[in-house]
Design an enzyme around this catalytic site. Structure first.
Site, PDB file in Angstrom:
ATOM      1  N   GLY A   1       0.826  -1.194   0.000  1.00  0.00           N
ATOM      2  CA  GLY A   1       0.000   0.000   0.000  1.00  0.00           C
ATOM      3  C   GLY A   1       0.862   1.245   0.000  1.00  0.00           C
ATOM      4  O   GLY A   1       2.027   1.206   0.435  1.00  0.00           O
TER       5      GLY A   1
ATOM      6  N   GLN B   1       2.949  10.006   1.230  1.00  0.00           N
ATOM      7  CA  GLN B   1       4.249   9.319   1.231  1.00  0.00           C
ATOM      8  C   GLN B   1       5.097   9.697   0.025  1.00  0.00           C
ATOM      9  O   GLN B   1       6.301   9.450   0.019  1.00  0.00           O
ATOM     10  CB  GLN B   1       4.055   7.797   1.265  1.00  0.00           C
ATOM     11  CG  GLN B   1       3.468   7.300   2.585  1.00  0.00           C
ATOM     12  CD  GLN B   1       3.349   5.788   2.583  1.00  0.00           C
ATOM     13  OE1 GLN B   1       2.354   5.249   2.118  1.00  0.00           O
ATOM     14  NE2 GLN B   1       4.360   5.104   3.080  1.00  0.00           N
TER      15      GLN B   1
ATOM     16  N   CYS C   1       5.998  -0.118   7.127  1.00  0.00           N
ATOM     17  CA  CYS C   1       5.606   1.024   6.295  1.00  0.00           C
ATOM     18  C   CYS C   1       6.771   1.378   5.384  1.00  0.00           C
ATOM     19  O   CYS C   1       7.921   1.395   5.838  1.00  0.00           O
ATOM     20  CB  CYS C   1       5.265   2.211   7.202  1.00  0.00           C
ATOM     21  SG  CYS C   1       4.810   3.711   6.313  1.00  0.00           S
ATOM     22  N   LEU C   2       6.473   1.668   4.126  1.00  0.00           N
ATOM     23  CA  LEU C   2       7.538   2.035   3.188  1.00  0.00           C
ATOM     24  C   LEU C   2       8.246   3.317   3.618  1.00  0.00           C
ATOM     25  O   LEU C   2       9.379   3.564   3.218  1.00  0.00           O
ATOM     26  CB  LEU C   2       6.973   2.198   1.770  1.00  0.00           C
ATOM     27  CG  LEU C   2       6.457   0.910   1.109  1.00  0.00           C
ATOM     28  CD1 LEU C   2       5.826   1.225  -0.237  1.00  0.00           C
ATOM     29  CD2 LEU C   2       7.572  -0.110   0.951  1.00  0.00           C
TER      30      LEU C   2
ATOM     31  N   HIS D   1      -4.154   1.282   7.797  1.00  0.00           N
ATOM     32  CA  HIS D   1      -2.820   1.880   7.773  1.00  0.00           C
ATOM     33  C   HIS D   1      -2.756   3.029   6.754  1.00  0.00           C
ATOM     34  O   HIS D   1      -2.261   4.120   7.066  1.00  0.00           O
ATOM     35  CB  HIS D   1      -1.801   0.779   7.424  1.00  0.00           C
ATOM     36  CG  HIS D   1      -0.386   1.246   7.302  1.00  0.00           C
ATOM     37  ND1 HIS D   1       0.591   0.876   8.202  1.00  0.00           N
ATOM     38  CD2 HIS D   1       0.229   2.049   6.392  1.00  0.00           C
ATOM     39  CE1 HIS D   1       1.736   1.441   7.842  1.00  0.00           C
ATOM     40  NE2 HIS D   1       1.550   2.151   6.753  1.00  0.00           N
ATOM     41  N   GLU D   2      -3.271   2.771   5.541  1.00  0.00           N
ATOM     42  CA  GLU D   2      -3.169   3.791   4.486  1.00  0.00           C
ATOM     43  C   GLU D   2      -4.097   4.974   4.753  1.00  0.00           C
ATOM     44  O   GLU D   2      -3.733   6.128   4.496  1.00  0.00           O
ATOM     45  CB  GLU D   2      -3.456   3.174   3.113  1.00  0.00           C
ATOM     46  CG  GLU D   2      -2.509   2.037   2.712  1.00  0.00           C
ATOM     47  CD  GLU D   2      -1.039   2.383   2.819  1.00  0.00           C
ATOM     48  OE1 GLU D   2      -0.658   3.561   2.671  1.00  0.00           O
ATOM     49  OE2 GLU D   2      -0.245   1.449   3.086  1.00  0.00           O
TER      50      GLU D   2
ATOM     51  N   HIS E   1      -2.591   7.358   7.076  1.00  0.00           N
ATOM     52  CA  HIS E   1      -1.629   8.270   6.441  1.00  0.00           C
ATOM     53  C   HIS E   1      -2.301   9.557   5.956  1.00  0.00           C
ATOM     54  O   HIS E   1      -1.701  10.633   5.990  1.00  0.00           O
ATOM     55  CB  HIS E   1      -0.981   7.598   5.222  1.00  0.00           C
ATOM     56  CG  HIS E   1       0.244   6.789   5.525  1.00  0.00           C
ATOM     57  ND1 HIS E   1       1.367   7.310   6.134  1.00  0.00           N
ATOM     58  CD2 HIS E   1       0.535   5.490   5.277  1.00  0.00           C
ATOM     59  CE1 HIS E   1       2.288   6.358   6.250  1.00  0.00           C
ATOM     60  NE2 HIS E   1       1.810   5.236   5.744  1.00  0.00           N
TER      61      HIS E   1
HETATM   62 ZN    ZN Z   1       2.683   3.423   5.636  1.00  0.00          ZN
END
Ligand code: ZN
Length: 159
Positions: free
Chosen positions: A46, A51, A91-92, A133-134, A137
């Site tokens: 995701g 991000q 998380c990226l 999670h997304e 963000h």
């Molecule tokens: Zn993330």
């Protein structure tokens, strides 16, 4: 098609509230394409627009093993949730780390798709976790603040 630079934890874009999308345009279409490319390139499940430094309510998710089931969410909101799951999350934007986060085990999400048409998704387990999670963000929340006992190093397997 382009890979965008992923902002990392500490970048101010990750702690800001994102604006709802009002209309689709070429710039947003390119953003969505680039977000998918960037997510797949980073082996993530995701990615949210902040991000990559864009403070708009756009999310891409793909939890499939072969990366052929992209979900695009514009202005998503969780309209139902149920149950509980506790597990490792990454998380990226926080490369090489993970932490234990408790999330609902089921969520129903209402959003717009890339054609600005309303879509409803239901997810359990990993997909429910990815939705939460997304969407977090988009409201300036990184999972680190929810990790029970903090975050730790992982060798591989970032989300
Ligand atoms: Zn993330």
């Amino acid at each position: 098609m382009a890979i965008r630079n992923i902002r990392t934890y500490g970048d101010s874009c990750l702690t800001k509230e994102c604006k709802p999308v009002k209309e689709m345009n070429r710039k947003l279409e390119v953003l969505i394409e680039d977000m998918l490319d960037t997510m797949y390139d980073a082996n993530g499940v995701g990615l949210a627009a902040p991000q990559v430094g864009i403070l708009k309510q756009v999310v891409v998710i793909d939890i499939s093993a072969d990366g052929d089931s992209p979900i695009v969410l514009i202005n998503p909101e969780i309209i139902e949730m149920d149950g509980e799951q506790t597990g490792e999350e990454g998380c990226l934007s926080v490369p090489g780390k993970s932490g234990v986060v408790t999330r609902p085990n089921y969520v129903k999400v209402k959003a717009l798709d890339e054609n600005m048409e309303e879509v409803i998704y239901e997810g359990t387990e990993l997909l429910a976790r990815a939705f939460c999670h997304e969407i977090d963000h988009l409201h300036g929340i990184v999972y680190v603040s929810k990790a029970e006992g903090g975050i730790h190093d992982v060798a591989r397997g970032d989300e």
